[in-house]
Design an enzyme around this catalytic site. Structure first.
Site, PDB file in Angstrom:
ATOM      1  N   SER A 142       0.848  -1.211   0.000  1.00 41.97           N
ATOM      2  CA  SER A 142       0.000   0.000   0.000  1.00 41.97           C
ATOM      3  C   SER A 142       0.875   1.250   0.000  1.00 41.97           C
ATOM      4  CB  SER A 142      -0.869  -0.004   1.257  1.00 41.97           C
ATOM      5  OG  SER A 142      -1.518   1.234   1.411  1.00 41.97           O
ATOM      6  N   TYR A 155      -1.581  -0.309  10.548  1.00 42.47           N
ATOM      7  CA  TYR A 155      -1.691  -0.585   9.113  1.00 42.47           C
ATOM      8  C   TYR A 155      -0.429  -0.121   8.380  1.00 42.47           C
ATOM      9  CZ  TYR A 155      -3.787  -0.968   4.465  1.00 42.47           C
ATOM     10  OH  TYR A 155      -4.057  -1.325   3.155  1.00 42.47           O
TER      11      TYR A 155
HETATM   12  N1  LIG Z   1      -8.948  -0.980  -0.721  1.00 39.72           N
HETATM   13  C1  LIG Z   1      -7.912  -0.169  -0.652  1.00 39.72           C
HETATM   14  O1  LIG Z   1      -8.039   1.058  -0.701  1.00 39.72           O
HETATM   15  C2  LIG Z   1      -6.524  -0.753  -0.519  1.00 39.72           C
HETATM   16  C3  LIG Z   1      -5.443   0.114  -0.749  1.00 39.72           C
HETATM   17  C4  LIG Z   1      -4.148  -0.379  -0.636  1.00 39.72           C
HETATM   18  C5  LIG Z   1      -3.957  -1.697  -0.320  1.00 39.72           C
HETATM   19  N2  LIG Z   1      -5.011  -2.517  -0.105  1.00 39.72           N
HETATM   20  C6  LIG Z   1      -4.754  -3.907   0.257  1.00 39.72           C
HETATM   21  O2  LIG Z   1      -5.395  -4.757  -0.636  1.00 39.72           O
HETATM   22  C7  LIG Z   1      -5.679  -5.990   0.007  1.00 39.72           C
HETATM   23  C8  LIG Z   1      -7.122  -6.376  -0.253  1.00 39.72           C
HETATM   24  O3  LIG Z   1      -7.948  -5.404   0.346  1.00 39.72           O
HETATM   25  P1  LIG Z   1      -9.426  -5.074  -0.131  1.00 39.72           P
HETATM   26  O4  LIG Z   1      -9.519  -3.600  -0.225  1.00 39.72           O
HETATM   27  O5  LIG Z   1      -9.793  -5.906  -1.291  1.00 39.72           O
HETATM   28  O6  LIG Z   1     -10.233  -5.480   1.187  1.00 39.72           O
HETATM   29  P2  LIG Z   1     -11.405  -6.532   1.459  1.00 39.72           P
HETATM   30  O7  LIG Z   1     -12.461  -6.440   0.418  1.00 39.72           O
HETATM   31  O8  LIG Z   1     -11.771  -6.354   2.878  1.00 39.72           O
HETATM   32  O9  LIG Z   1     -10.676  -7.944   1.253  1.00 39.72           O
HETATM   33  C9  LIG Z   1      -9.766  -8.466   2.164  1.00 39.72           C
HETATM   34  C10 LIG Z   1      -9.570  -9.935   1.861  1.00 39.72           C
HETATM   35  O10 LIG Z   1      -8.608 -10.458   2.794  1.00 39.72           O
HETATM   36  C11 LIG Z   1      -9.154 -11.629   3.386  1.00 39.72           C
HETATM   37  N3  LIG Z   1      -8.646 -11.808   4.723  1.00 39.72           N
HETATM   38  C12 LIG Z   1      -8.694 -10.946   5.768  1.00 39.72           C
HETATM   39  N4  LIG Z   1      -8.177 -11.508   6.866  1.00 39.72           N
HETATM   40  C13 LIG Z   1      -7.795 -12.773   6.505  1.00 39.72           C
HETATM   41  C14 LIG Z   1      -7.204 -13.859   7.193  1.00 39.72           C
HETATM   42  N5  LIG Z   1      -6.898 -13.772   8.515  1.00 39.72           N
HETATM   43  N6  LIG Z   1      -6.949 -14.993   6.517  1.00 39.72           N
HETATM   44  C15 LIG Z   1      -7.275 -15.101   5.208  1.00 39.72           C
HETATM   45  N7  LIG Z   1      -7.821 -14.111   4.499  1.00 39.72           N
HETATM   46  C16 LIG Z   1      -8.088 -12.972   5.146  1.00 39.72           C
HETATM   47  C17 LIG Z   1     -10.676 -11.400   3.386  1.00 39.72           C
HETATM   48  O11 LIG Z   1     -11.344 -12.650   3.386  1.00 39.72           O
HETATM   49  P3  LIG Z   1     -12.032 -13.360   4.649  1.00 39.72           P
HETATM   50  O12 LIG Z   1     -12.616 -12.285   5.513  1.00 39.72           O
HETATM   51  O13 LIG Z   1     -13.044 -14.253   4.002  1.00 39.72           O
HETATM   52  O14 LIG Z   1     -10.934 -14.127   5.307  1.00 39.72           O
HETATM   53  C18 LIG Z   1     -10.855 -10.727   2.036  1.00 39.72           C
HETATM   54  O15 LIG Z   1     -10.927 -11.700   1.020  1.00 39.72           O
HETATM   55  C19 LIG Z   1      -5.339  -5.790   1.491  1.00 39.72           C
HETATM   56  O16 LIG Z   1      -4.078  -6.338   1.768  1.00 39.72           O
HETATM   57  C20 LIG Z   1      -5.303  -4.284   1.624  1.00 39.72           C
HETATM   58  O17 LIG Z   1      -4.465  -3.853   2.664  1.00 39.72           O
HETATM   59  C21 LIG Z   1      -6.299  -2.073  -0.193  1.00 39.72           C
END
Ligand SMILES: NC(=O)c1ccc[n+]([C@@H]2O[C@H](COP(=O)([O-])OP(=O)(O)OC[C@H]3O[C@@H](n4cnc5c(N)ncnc54)[C@H](OP(=O)(O)O)[C@@H]3O)[C@@H](O)[C@H]2O)c1
Length: 256
Positions: A142, A155
């Site tokens: 990120s 984070y």
């Molecule tokens: N959205 C943004 O603005 C943004 C920006 C920069 C980086 N990111 C990064 O992108 C990645 C995906 O984020 P997203 O925005 O798509 O969020 P999201 O929709 O909340 O998805 C997060 C995913 O991670 C899984 N997860 C969470 N805890 C877990 C665990 N203990 N074991 C296995 N799986 C787990 C969740 O599945 P379950 O709950 O089913 O386990 C879900 O599939 C993250 O690493 C986040 O930090 C996001």
């Protein structure tokens, strides 16, 4: 043609970026190993991936459980012979009162999932990649990992750690046939960023972001940061002296 017949292990597949990536990668003819905790969502996604033209297996596993992650990767490798690409995407925002007040358990949870969960996935796939002298490790890190951000200690630390971990690994493995790609997105509309009252700068629609993830992986880029406007500001912020950085960054309220 990049994705055709590739075996891809994707963590955090059940929603947001992971789910959208899985569907697009499946359309391009890859085989996917989908990992997350919510089994029902994974099952539905696996069915959609197969309808999109790919093959998919799913693993309802917590990424912090190193043995379970290893078993999941072994099962995918046993069935399909290898894993070409790991996308370490599972993560949480930790955007809650306990984490903000630096409750040690809450902070550890964010770091365990975001950083150590990615480490578990790398250690599960890397030995076989090194043996085959081929593979690619992809970190979904990120822009929040560039410098500390307000109300984001856990984070920011987890993502700074993730970036440093994958960069160190790159130095060790790139001459042995394994590429490392670190992707640093800004704000993308997903469940992770939903429900925030304040405006997030340069917030991207999920569907606009997916081609940027795919391009970075296909080109085996060492780093990719987007959207370019926020990435430029954050890169500039990195060279600011602390007094100037503090003046600007402490006013940010996008976590609220
Ligand atoms: N959205 C943004 O603005 C943004 C920006 C920069 C980086 N990111 C990064 O992108 C990645 C995906 O984020 P997203 O925005 O798509 O969020 P999201 O929709 O909340 O998805 C997060 C995913 O991670 C899984 N997860 C969470 N805890 C877990 C665990 N203990 N074991 C296995 N799986 C787990 C969740 O599945 P379950 O709950 O089913 O386990 C879900 O599939 C993250 O690493 C986040 O930090 C996001």
């Amino acid at each position: 043609m990049f994705w055709k017949d590739k075996i891809v292990f994707l963590t955090g597949a059940s929603s947001g970026i992971g789910e959208a990536l899985a569907l697009e990668i499946a359309k391009r003819g890859a085989t996917l190993g989908l990992l997350a905790r919510r089994e029902g969502l994974l099952k539905e996604l696996a069915e959609k991936c197969e309808r999109n033209g790919g093959k998919a297996r799913y693993f309802a596993v917590d990424v912090t459980d190193a043995n379970a992650v290893t078993n999941a990767t072994a099962s995918l490798r046993n069935e399909f012979g290898k894993i070409d690409i790991l996308i370490a995407n599972a993560g949480i925002g930790g955007n809650n009162a306990e984490t903000r007040s630096l409750n040690a358990e809450a902070v550890a949870k964010v770091i365990n999932i975001n950083l150590l969960g990615a480490v578990n996935a790398v250690s599960a796939v890397l030995p076989a990649m090194l043996k085959n002298k081929s593979g690619q490790l992809v970190a979904i890190s990120s822009l929040a990992g560039f410098r500390g951000l307000p109300k984001s200690a856990a984070y920011s630390a987890s993502k700074a750690g993730m970036t440093a971990f994958f960069e160190s690994v790159r130095l060790d493995v790139q001459s042995k046939g394994v590429a490392v790609t670190i992707i640093q997105p800004g704000f993308i509309k997903t469940p992770l960023t939903s429900g925030r009252a304040n405006k997030m700068p340069f917030l991207m629609e999920l569907e606009d972001s997916i081609p940027l993830f795919l391009k970075a992986i296909e080109r085996r880029k060492k780093f990719a940061a987007f959207p370019w406007q926020l990435a430029s500001i954050v890169r500039l912020g990195r060279i600011f002296p602390a007094w100037l950085y503090d003046r600007i960054a402490r006013r940010a309220s996008f976590r609220e």
